[in-house]
Design a protein around this motif. Structure first.
Motif, PDB file in Angstrom:
ATOM      1  N   ASP A   1       1.154  -2.353  -4.500  1.00 20.57           N
ATOM      2  CA  ASP A   1       1.429  -2.674  -3.099  1.00 20.57           C
ATOM      3  C   ASP A   1       1.515  -4.187  -2.891  1.00 20.57           C
ATOM      4  O   ASP A   1       2.361  -4.680  -2.139  1.00 20.57           O
ATOM      5  N   GLU A   2       0.667  -4.919  -3.572  1.00 23.90           N
ATOM      6  CA  GLU A   2       0.589  -6.364  -3.379  1.00 23.90           C
ATOM      7  C   GLU A   2       1.791  -7.100  -3.971  1.00 23.90           C
ATOM      8  O   GLU A   2       2.237  -8.118  -3.429  1.00 23.90           O
TER       9      GLU A   2
ATOM     10  N   LYS B   1       4.891  -5.975  -4.417  1.00 19.24           N
ATOM     11  CA  LYS B   1       6.196  -5.508  -3.953  1.00 19.24           C
ATOM     12  C   LYS B   1       7.015  -6.672  -3.397  1.00 19.24           C
ATOM     13  O   LYS B   1       6.549  -7.432  -2.548  1.00 19.24           O
TER      14      LYS B   1
END
Length: 421
Positions: free
Chosen positions: A302-303, A305
């Motif tokens: 998530d970080e 992306k």
């Protein structure tokens, strides 16, 4: 002014000097975009291919920089090092290239491939001594020999010249990348490479986040950072031998503690699956430590992306004889390989019934140990079963129990399981 562990931080002027020193023996390794991983994580994933160095790992950088810094008298007396393999090869190459006698201590469990490569790179200039079960055992023996024979110890990570040599990777990254680098993932054993990168990026790209990755079974740096002090782990999993140390360095610990963005660990089984994926899908051969950084991407999906991310592929000195163990560990991690004690009724046709009625259509027996030693109604067998899907496990156990074949499940019994894997 003498550099102490408490005050030392790699300076960019020294890193540039190291780059000038080592350029005679190191090539600029490629920085390649991974189309597959970039698509998977919706990010620009770049692989720094240190596995393509002439000794197949980045360790030649620090080893050559350190040995080149010695005085004529120190070079004449010779050098000593301790290494699980990659640093040993860097030292061996440097000794051969510079004409310096070297004694190289390696753990007795070091893969034969790494031992043979070390001897090949060092030629007549080096002697290999196998000592102890871990890097730390080898290092203690090497230190004693070094002190008694007045030789110079070439540390694999806890030395300023070694750190500055490893830091030159950062210079190459910043020169090669067409976009600002948001994240760099680096494998951490003793912390030499991570410390060097902290120096390079703080000076030239301070917004870049450096993330250190350790094996789950050897979290020496993560543990030290959490406790706020150097610690020596009493026991480690030695499988990822290039990054398995019981205690990190006095120089590297404060640098990593203060300048790494995060320290994370990755299960050994997941690393094994990454090794297989890289080989089967990308035609890239890496050793376990070389796959650590890529294996950690899931934890940051998530970080990262939309970001530019560099994973340092630190080495490719893998022994082909370890392939079976790598596959086994990957299957176990994926919940696809399971071991049981099966109670077979003492009557003809019991095994046929088990195969036909208990196993699923895609299940495969990969391990079978059975010996009839009594006339009891049921006789136990140790059976290893590989599944196509992890979801097949629960129905399999239910069929075993309902038909009175189930004896015990061994995967979650470490005292017994260690004898099977």
């Amino acid at each position: 002014m003498k550099k102490t562990a408490a005050t030392y931080f790699p300076q960019i002027v020294d890193i540039y000097a190291a780059a000038d020193t080592i350029k005679q023996v190191t090539g600029e390794t490629p920085l390649q975009q991974s189309i597959r991983y970039s698509k998977k994580y919706d990010a620009n994933i770049l692989l720094k291919r240190e596995d393509l160095q002439r000794v197949r790992s980045y360790k030649i950088r620090g080893a050559f920089n350190k040995i080149s810094s010695l005085t004529k008298e120190e070079l004449k007396n010779g050098v000593v090092c301790a290494s699980a393999g990659n640093h040993a090869q860097g030292v061996a190459f440097a000794c051969n290239y510079l004409g310096v006698e070297g004694t190289i201590y390696m753990p007795a469990v070091t893969p034969k491939q790494k031992i043979d490569q070390t001897k090949m790179f060092g030629g007549d200039w080096i002697k290999v001594v196998l000592e102890g079960d871990t890097f730390d055992d080898s290092q203690k023996a090497a230190r004693l020999f070094c002190d008694s024979h007045h030789k110079t110890f070439v540390h694999p990570f806890d030395d300023v010249k070694t750190i500055e040599g490893q830091a030159t990777i950062g210079l190459e990254l910043l020169n090669q990348s067409e976009e600002p680098i948001d994240y760099v993932f680096v494998a951490v054993g003793g912390g030499g490479l991570a410390s060097g990168l902290c120096g390079t990026f703080q000076a030239l790209s301070p917004k870049t986040k450096i993330i250190g990755i350790e094996p789950e079974g050897a979290p020496s740096m993560k543990t030290a950072i959490e406790k706020g002090e150097l610690v020596e782990l009493s026991q480690i999993d030695k499988f990822i031998d290039g990054a398995a140390v019981q205690k990190v360095g006095q120089y590297t610990f404060p640098i990593c503690k203060d300048h790494l963005y995060k320290m994370e660990t990755v299960p050994e089984g997941k690393v094994c699956q990454t090794i297989l994926d890289l080989y089967n899908r990308d035609a890239i051969v890496v050793e376990p430590a070389g796959a650590l950084t890529i294996s950690a991407l899931d934890d940051f999906k998530d970080e990262i992306k939309g970001k530019t991310v560099v994973c340092i592929v630190s080495g490719s000195n893998n022994d082909i004889t370890r392939t079976a163990e790598i596959k086994e560990r990957a299957l176990l991690y994926g919940n696809l390989k399971h071991y049981f004690i099966i109670r077979f009724p003492q009557r003809p046709g019991a095994l046929k019934e088990f195969v036909a009625d208990i196993l699923g259509p895609d299940d495969d027996i990969t391990h079978f140990e059975y010996s009839k030693k009594s006339s009891r109604e049921n006789a136990p067998a140790v059976v290893g079963i590989e599944l196509k899907s992890s979801e097949d496990l629960k129905p399999l156990i239910q069929r075993m129990k309902s038909n009175n074949f189930f004896g015990d499940y061994l995967n979650n019994k470490p005292d017994l399981f260690q004898y099977l894997v």
